[in-house]
Each structure stands twice: as structure tokens, then as C-alpha cells.
Scaffold this motif. Structure first.
Motif, PDB file in Angstrom:
ATOM      1  N   UNK A   9      53.307  36.651  41.806  1.00  0.00           N
ATOM      2  CA  UNK A   9      53.953  37.779  41.104  1.00  0.00           C
ATOM      3  C   UNK A   9      55.013  38.429  42.003  1.00  0.00           C
ATOM      4  N   UNK A  10      55.778  37.583  42.690  1.00  0.00           N
ATOM      5  CA  UNK A  10      56.879  37.952  43.599  1.00  0.00           C
ATOM      6  C   UNK A  10      56.511  39.061  44.586  1.00  0.00           C
ATOM      7  N   UNK A  11      55.228  39.170  44.924  1.00  0.00           N
ATOM      8  CA  UNK A  11      54.811  40.133  45.925  1.00  0.00           C
ATOM      9  C   UNK A  11      54.639  41.547  45.429  1.00  0.00           C
ATOM     10  N   UNK A  12      54.490  41.708  44.129  1.00  0.00           N
ATOM     11  CA  UNK A  12      54.270  43.039  43.558  1.00  0.00           C
ATOM     12  C   UNK A  12      52.779  43.365  43.607  1.00  0.00           C
ATOM     13  N   UNK A  13      52.444  44.526  44.106  1.00  0.00           N
ATOM     14  CA  UNK A  13      51.045  44.937  44.150  1.00  0.00           C
ATOM     15  C   UNK A  13      50.617  45.456  42.783  1.00  0.00           C
ATOM     16  N   UNK A  14      49.610  44.818  42.203  1.00  0.00           N
ATOM     17  CA  UNK A  14      49.126  45.188  40.877  1.00  0.00           C
ATOM     18  C   UNK A  14      47.606  45.298  40.916  1.00  0.00           C
ATOM     19  N   UNK A  72      53.241  30.020  42.362  1.00  0.00           N
ATOM     20  CA  UNK A  72      53.980  30.312  41.144  1.00  0.00           C
ATOM     21  C   UNK A  72      54.485  31.754  41.219  1.00  0.00           C
ATOM     22  N   UNK A  73      55.548  32.025  40.462  1.00  0.00           N
ATOM     23  CA  UNK A  73      56.189  33.346  40.431  1.00  0.00           C
ATOM     24  C   UNK A  73      56.570  33.804  41.839  1.00  0.00           C
ATOM     25  N   UNK A  74      57.305  32.930  42.529  1.00  0.00           N
ATOM     26  CA  UNK A  74      57.901  33.295  43.814  1.00  0.00           C
ATOM     27  C   UNK A  74      59.410  33.398  43.616  1.00  0.00           C
ATOM     28  N   UNK A  75      60.047  34.191  44.455  1.00  0.00           N
ATOM     29  CA  UNK A  75      61.493  34.374  44.343  1.00  0.00           C
ATOM     30  C   UNK A  75      62.203  33.513  45.376  1.00  0.00           C
ATOM     31  N   UNK A  76      63.292  32.888  44.942  1.00  0.00           N
ATOM     32  CA  UNK A  76      64.028  31.975  45.804  1.00  0.00           C
ATOM     33  C   UNK A  76      65.087  32.618  46.660  1.00  0.00           C
ATOM     34  N   UNK A  77      65.149  33.952  46.671  1.00  0.00           N
ATOM     35  CA  UNK A  77      66.118  34.629  47.525  1.00  0.00           C
ATOM     36  C   UNK A  77      67.175  35.353  46.721  1.00  0.00           C
ATOM     37  N   UNK A  78      66.813  36.493  46.159  1.00  0.00           N
ATOM     38  CA  UNK A  78      67.735  37.257  45.313  1.00  0.00           C
ATOM     39  C   UNK A  78      67.698  38.729  45.732  1.00  0.00           C
ATOM     40  N   UNK A  79      68.387  39.549  44.968  1.00  0.00           N
ATOM     41  CA  UNK A  79      68.464  40.977  45.267  1.00  0.00           C
ATOM     42  C   UNK A  79      67.080  41.611  45.287  1.00  0.00           C
ATOM     43  N   UNK A  80      66.229  41.251  44.330  1.00  0.00           N
ATOM     44  CA  UNK A  80      64.930  41.923  44.220  1.00  0.00           C
ATOM     45  C   UNK A  80      64.017  41.608  45.401  1.00  0.00           C
ATOM     46  N   UNK A  81      64.190  40.436  46.026  1.00  0.00           N
ATOM     47  CA  UNK A  81      63.357  40.066  47.171  1.00  0.00           C
ATOM     48  C   UNK A  81      64.041  40.371  48.499  1.00  0.00           C
ATOM     49  N   UNK A 115      70.784  34.397  38.799  1.00  0.00           N
ATOM     50  CA  UNK A 115      71.837  34.691  39.759  1.00  0.00           C
ATOM     51  C   UNK A 115      71.351  35.573  40.889  1.00  0.00           C
ATOM     52  N   UNK A 116      72.120  36.609  41.194  1.00  0.00           N
ATOM     53  CA  UNK A 116      71.786  37.489  42.311  1.00  0.00           C
ATOM     54  C   UNK A 116      70.611  38.406  41.997  1.00  0.00           C
ATOM     55  N   UNK A 117      70.206  38.493  40.718  1.00  0.00           N
ATOM     56  CA  UNK A 117      69.144  39.432  40.332  1.00  0.00           C
ATOM     57  C   UNK A 117      67.762  38.865  40.617  1.00  0.00           C
ATOM     58  N   UNK A 118      67.524  37.613  40.220  1.00  0.00           N
ATOM     59  CA  UNK A 118      66.195  37.017  40.378  1.00  0.00           C
ATOM     60  C   UNK A 118      66.300  35.501  40.389  1.00  0.00           C
ATOM     61  N   UNK A 119      65.443  34.873  41.182  1.00  0.00           N
ATOM     62  CA  UNK A 119      65.377  33.417  41.291  1.00  0.00           C
ATOM     63  C   UNK A 119      63.921  32.998  41.070  1.00  0.00           C
ATOM     64  N   UNK A 120      63.529  32.899  39.788  1.00  0.00           N
ATOM     65  CA  UNK A 120      62.141  32.582  39.440  1.00  0.00           C
ATOM     66  C   UNK A 120      61.827  31.145  39.843  1.00  0.00           C
ATOM     67  N   UNK A 151      60.016  23.426  26.212  1.00  0.00           N
ATOM     68  CA  UNK A 151      59.548  24.684  25.632  1.00  0.00           C
ATOM     69  C   UNK A 151      60.661  25.362  24.876  1.00  0.00           C
ATOM     70  N   UNK A 152      60.286  26.284  24.008  1.00  0.00           N
ATOM     71  CA  UNK A 152      61.276  27.036  23.235  1.00  0.00           C
ATOM     72  C   UNK A 152      62.190  27.825  24.161  1.00  0.00           C
ATOM     73  N   UNK A 153      61.574  28.455  25.184  1.00  0.00           N
ATOM     74  CA  UNK A 153      62.341  29.183  26.183  1.00  0.00           C
ATOM     75  C   UNK A 153      62.371  28.370  27.468  1.00  0.00           C
ATOM     76  N   UNK A 154      63.550  28.132  28.034  1.00  0.00           N
ATOM     77  CA  UNK A 154      63.613  27.394  29.298  1.00  0.00           C
ATOM     78  C   UNK A 154      63.051  28.237  30.437  1.00  0.00           C
ATOM     79  N   UNK A 155      62.678  27.578  31.530  1.00  0.00           N
ATOM     80  CA  UNK A 155      62.243  28.333  32.700  1.00  0.00           C
ATOM     81  C   UNK A 155      60.862  27.990  33.193  1.00  0.00           C
ATOM     82  N   UNK A 156      60.242  26.933  32.646  1.00  0.00           N
ATOM     83  CA  UNK A 156      58.947  26.485  33.141  1.00  0.00           C
ATOM     84  C   UNK A 156      59.111  25.118  33.802  1.00  0.00           C
TER      85      UNK A 156
END
Length: 272
Positions: A24-29, A69-78, A105-110, A130-135
Motif C-alpha cells: 500500500x505504497x507505505x501508507x500506515x493504515x 504489490x502496490x509499490x511505487x516506482x519513483x514518483x512525486x508521492x514517494x 507519470x510524475x504523480x504515481x507509478x503503480x 481486464x476492463x481497466x488496465x493496470x494489473x
């Protein structure tokens, strides 16, 4: 401390230690309301995120192969940090691979990620339908020939229709293989996996007690899995303690069949 926690990361004893973790990209939940109150962390950087990654890397370093899973590849949020590379370096993994699945782009790299003490003989990445790309799924082969070990790291869709298409896709990849591990956040329960006849036939599973991994603060559902082909059988399976994410890490101590172990020792020796 259990035997799984205590053993050093080496397959000299014929075992591999595997772990899968939705980061979860390092978010504490630790509560449902955090999905709302901390949702900004999916888009904006936070100073404490790397401190959490340091603690996570201490746990990951006890394993031989880790699927993320759900790691960031190097974007603004990370904070421009490629979390796969960062965790590999901090945890002492000589081999790592990042699969970028949804590029904002610069916002997130899922991304998905693979960390390994063994050098893969071959690496492939698959865009899951899938119907939505990204998996996506990472396929790492360790060794050569019919007794090579094949490890898939996957993150499947939320929708039943999407998961069905993705399990069909994985079934086609797995069917001709002998020693197979599929691990990741599959977003479905063991009952839903077994109900998918085509996938269950391609990867006949040993009956194992489902381990509840979601939500991490009060686990009620088994959504994270390490699935094994019939040629493999886990010595120990467990969920680990809460590591900030909304999912718990799942770990397996895997004894290797003699012929598979020999192939790994010959083709991809372990590195400390």
C-alpha cells in the motif's frame, strides 16, 4: 519466535523462505476511516514513509524471495523513491525487478516488485487482461529444464469478471510447468479460487488452512495467497505482524524437491 522467523535466509538446508506483501505504497493504515483521512498519501509525499520502509526492510531481509504489490516506482508521492529498489538495497537483496502496471507519470507509478537472493534465469512480465488496465504479473524462472522453479507475483482485479479473465490467463502460463508458486494479493478468497475450475486444474493445490490477511488491523478475509503446485508442499505458513499496510504479509517455509533443489544450486546459487 517461530522456526520460520529464526532461520537465516539461505536454501543450504533445502528450504526457500517466501513472502508476499501488499505494501500500500507505505501508507500506515490501522482503521477503516484511514482510507478517507489518509487518502492524500496516495498522491502526496510524506516524511515518515521512508522510515516505515526501513522497518519493513528489516522484516523482508529474513526471506529469500519476496513478492510485492502496490509499490511505487519513483514518483512525486514517494519522494522520487523507487520503493522496489530501495527495499532491495536496504534488505540486502542482490536481485530485484519492478513491473510498472499503471503509469500516472510524475504523480504515481503503480507497480509490482520481486526481490530475490537467487538470480533468476529468466524474467518475464505479463499485462493481465481486464476492463481497466493496470494489473500485472511477474514470472521469474529459477533454473533450467523441467525441474526449474517458477515464481509468479500477481495482483488481481477487484471485480469477479476481471479476476476470472486474469486467472484464465495465468492458467495458460502455468499448465505446462511443474514446480510453480503463485503469490500475491489475488483479491479473492480460497473458496473463490477453488471455484475457478480452469485455474484449479492448472495448479492443483494442497489443502491448506486459509490465513486471514485483510484488513490488517482486524483480519477477516484471506485475500493474500502463496499457492503451490502439487510437486511442492509448505513446511510452515503464517501471517506476520502488522507492517503499516492494510494487508498483512504472508510467509511460507518451502522445502524444495531434490531435483528442483539441484537445478537451483547448479543454475542460480544463493548470494548473501
Amino acid at each position: 519466535m517461530s522456526q520460520l522467523d529464526a532461520r537465516l535466509p539461505s536454501f543450504a538446508d533445502g528450504h526457500l523462505r517466501l513472502l508476499t506483501f501488499n505494501l500500500q505504497v507505505g501508507i500506515q493504515t490501522s482503521a477503516y476511516h484511514h482510507y478517507l483521512t489518509r487518502s492524500w498519501q496516495h498522491f502526496l509525499p510524506q516524511r515518515e514513509r521512508n522510515q516505515r520502509l526501513e522497518l519493513i526492510s528489516e522484516v523482508l531481509g529474513r526471506f529469500d524471495i519476496v513478492g510485492l504489490q502496490e509499490v511505487d516506482g519513483g514518483s512525486f508521492r514517494s519522494g522520487r523513491v523507487n520503493q522496489v529498489r530501495y527495499l532491495a538495497e536496504r534488505a540486502g537483496f542482490p536481485n530485484h525487478f519492478q513491473q510498472l502496471n499503471r503509469n500516472l507519470g510524475k504523480i504515481a507509478q503503480h507497480s509490482n516488485g520481486l526481490l530475490s537472493r537467487l538470480k533468476p534465469t529468466r524474467l518475464e512480465e505479463h499485462r493481465l487482461p481486464g476492463t481497466l488496465p493496470g494489473r500485472g504479473a511477474i514470472h521469474a524462472r529459477f533454473g533450467e529444464g523441467p525441474d526449474a522453479l517458477h515464481v509468479f507475483v500477481a495482483h488481481l482485479a477487484l471485480s469477479h469478471r476481471g479476476r476470472t479473465r486474469q486467472l484464465n490467463y495465468l492458467s495458460d502460463l502455468i499448465t505446462p510447468l511443474r514446480h510453480v508458486v503463485v503469490m500475491g494479493d489475488l483479491n479473492c478468497t480460497p473458496e473463490q479460487i477453488h471455484a475457478h475450475a480452469r485455474f484449479s486444474e492448472s495448479l492443483p493445490l494442497h489443502p491448506v488452512k486459509p490465513l486471514l490477511s485483510y484488513p490488517s488491523w482486524q483480519p477477516r478475509r484471506a485475500l493474500d495467497h502463496i499457492l503451490l503446485s502439487r510437486s511442492l508442499e509448505a513446511a510452515e505458513v503464517q501471517v506476520l505482524d502488522h507492517l503499516f499496510s492494510d494487508h498483512l504479509p504472508l510467509a511460507v517455509d518451502l522445502p524444495l524437491p531434490a531435483e528442483c533443489l539441484e537445478t537451483l544450486k547448479t543454475s542460480c546459487p544463493a548470494r548473501a
